[in-house]
Design an enzyme around this catalytic site. Structure first.
Site, short mmCIF file in Angstrom:
data_model
loop_
_atom_site.label_atom_id
_atom_site.label_comp_id
_atom_site.label_asym_id
_atom_site.label_seq_id
_atom_site.Cartn_x
_atom_site.Cartn_y
_atom_site.Cartn_z
N THR A 82 0.81 -1.21 0.00
CA THR A 82 0.00 0.00 0.00
C THR A 82 0.85 1.27 0.00
O THR A 82 0.44 2.29 -0.53
CB THR A 82 -0.94 0.00 1.23
OG1 THR A 82 -1.76 -1.17 1.17
CG2 THR A 82 -1.85 1.21 1.24
N THR A 158 1.61 -4.76 4.31
CA THR A 158 1.61 -5.00 5.75
C THR A 158 1.12 -6.39 6.16
O THR A 158 1.48 -6.88 7.22
CB THR A 158 0.76 -3.94 6.48
OG1 THR A 158 -0.59 -3.98 5.97
CG2 THR A 158 1.34 -2.56 6.28
N ASP A 159 0.29 -7.03 5.32
CA ASP A 159 -0.35 -8.27 5.76
C ASP A 159 0.64 -9.39 6.04
O ASP A 159 0.41 -10.22 6.93
CB ASP A 159 -1.38 -8.73 4.73
CG ASP A 159 -2.63 -7.86 4.73
OD1 ASP A 159 -2.77 -7.04 5.66
OD2 ASP A 159 -3.45 -8.00 3.82
N LYS A 235 1.33 -8.04 13.11
CA LYS A 235 0.24 -7.14 12.75
C LYS A 235 -0.98 -7.55 13.57
O LYS A 235 -1.47 -8.66 13.45
CB LYS A 235 -0.07 -7.21 11.26
CG LYS A 235 -1.15 -6.23 10.82
CD LYS A 235 -1.37 -6.25 9.31
CE LYS A 235 -2.45 -5.26 8.92
NZ LYS A 235 -2.70 -5.21 7.46
#
Length: 414
Positions: A82, A158-159, A235
């Site tokens: 992202t 980020t995942d 996360k």
């Protein structure tokens, strides 16, 4: 659309008594879909839209950014995500399309921190990350350090960023900072975290840090970023800007914003002497799985991993499964699968000596994973099995703190 509005055009309308503006994306299910300035999509009757202006296409190649060569040499290694994304006006989705140079354009302040080179070993959404890309990423990072980079920034979705940060932690002995960074919200949104995260990651990359880390928002405010160890971070929220947390340990430091002052903890590894070469060991055993135990789970689920060289089990509490699953786990171990037990609790460590079930698991040959995070344990097991074939040596290494993946309260003085 019959109104002459094309994807990317600026449009306006009056809806529910409010004047709204945004960009036209597409037509779907009989509605015009526009992206509001808030970052959210709205489905609305196309007849009430007014075209305000045509969105000029972004040039594919922009003028090269002038950089100050007297600043520290840094590298941006882009894998997508992202932080390097923009709106696809055809679908309304956020897609990873930027090359690394676009990040410098999106975050102009970076050019005041370092002199950047850019490499793009992959352009993917993070759910498409694979061990093969980890190897390519590790090799690219090492090459950049050998070419003189004083720090490497890895842009990443980020995942699965915690997996990749753990992977590079084991694959590279680094003399300089390797900083993973991403953003929870794309640059088109007013609440985007890409600028602050990007600047803080660059500040960490020129600091005295000497290990793999993740740098992301520490709070929902734009006040500072946390520096997380690559093997202790997770996360913990799908969309909040402060989604990343260090589990079972202290953070490596902070980067204040907007001053970009870096404060490192005493536990953070320090930068090595200039000229020190990185050591790359990118052998990975890909035939490793991870299994989340749940009540009522059939032993057949365990048996599905027959033929795997390694398996990480996320057990309950101190590291348990149902008694009915233990014979299946014993069979895996007997057939040559290294089975590591971790806990779903995340905080605290596995101890299979307290209850009968735990002792039965130990007798079946499972390896206690201490307080390792399950993701880090899986990546570590891939790396260990890529370098060792002796089961006793594999078990010994899994119980040994190699990259800070085991906490202070773990046995064996770790």
């Amino acid at each position: 659309m019959s109104t002459g509005i094309e994807p990317g055009d600026r449009v306006g309308c009056t809806y529910a008594g409010k004047e709204l503006e945004g960009f036209y994306i597409t037509e779907r299910d009989g509605k015009a879909v526009i992206k509001l300035d808030s970052g959210y999509n709205l489905g609305i009757d196309a007849k009430i839209l007014t075209k305000l202006r045509t969105q000029a296409p972004r040039p594919h190649s922009a003028k090269k950014i002038e950089q100050d060569e007297s600043l520290p040499q840094l590298s941006i290694v882009s894998t997508g995500g992202t932080i390097a994304s923009k709106i696809d006006y055809r679908t309304g989705a956020v897609t990873s399309q930027f090359e690394a140079d676009d990040i410098l354009r999106a975050i102009p302040g970076l050019a005041k921190i370092g002199h950047f080179s850019a490499q793009v070993p992959a352009t993917i959404l993070s759910e498409n990350m694979t061990p093969a890309i980890w190897r390519k990423l590790a090799s690219t990072v090492c090459d950049e350090i050998k070419k003189g980079s004083r720090g490497v920034i890895v842009t990443h979705g980020t995942d699965t960023m915690a997996y990749s940060a753990a992977a590079l932690s084991f694959m590279i002995e680094t003399p300089v900072p390797i900083v993973f960074v991403g953003s929870q919200r794309s640059a088109d949104r007013p609440s985007s975290d890409n600028v602050m995260n990007g600047l803080c990651s660059a500040a960490a990359a020129v600091s005295d840090l000497g290990e793999v880390s993740v740098v992301m928002h520490a709070t929902t405010n734009d006040d500072y970023c946390a520096i997380h160890r690559g093997t202790r971070v997770r996360k913990m929220h799908t969309s909040r800007r402060d989604a990343f947390t260090t589990i079972g340990s202290d953070i490596l430091g902070t980067v204040d914003y907007p001053s970009l002052d870096v404060k490192l903890s005493c536990s953070a590894a320090r930068r090595k002497e200039e000229g020190t070469e990185p050591v790359l060991n990118d052998k990975l055993e890909e035939k490793v799985g991870i299994l989340y135990f749940y009540p009522g789970m059939s032993p057949e689920v365990v048996e599905a991993f027959k033929g795997y060289r390694g398996l990480v089990v996320m057990g309950t509490g101190l590291g348990h499964t149902a008694s009915g699953c233990i014979p299946a786990l014993r069979s895996l171990v007997k057939d040559g699968t290294s089975v590591v037990m971790t806990s779903q609790c995340l905080n605290g460590r596995v101890c299979d000596r307290v209850y009968d079930t735990g002792r039965d698991l130990l007798n079946a040959g499972i390896i206690e994973g201490g307080d390792m995070l399950p993701e880090a344990a899986m990546v570590k097991l891939m790396w260990v099995l890529g370098n060792e074939s002796d089961p006793d040596r594999v078990a010994e290494l899994m119980r040994t703190n190699l990259r800070g993946e085991l906490g202070r309260c773990t046995p064996n003085g770790l």
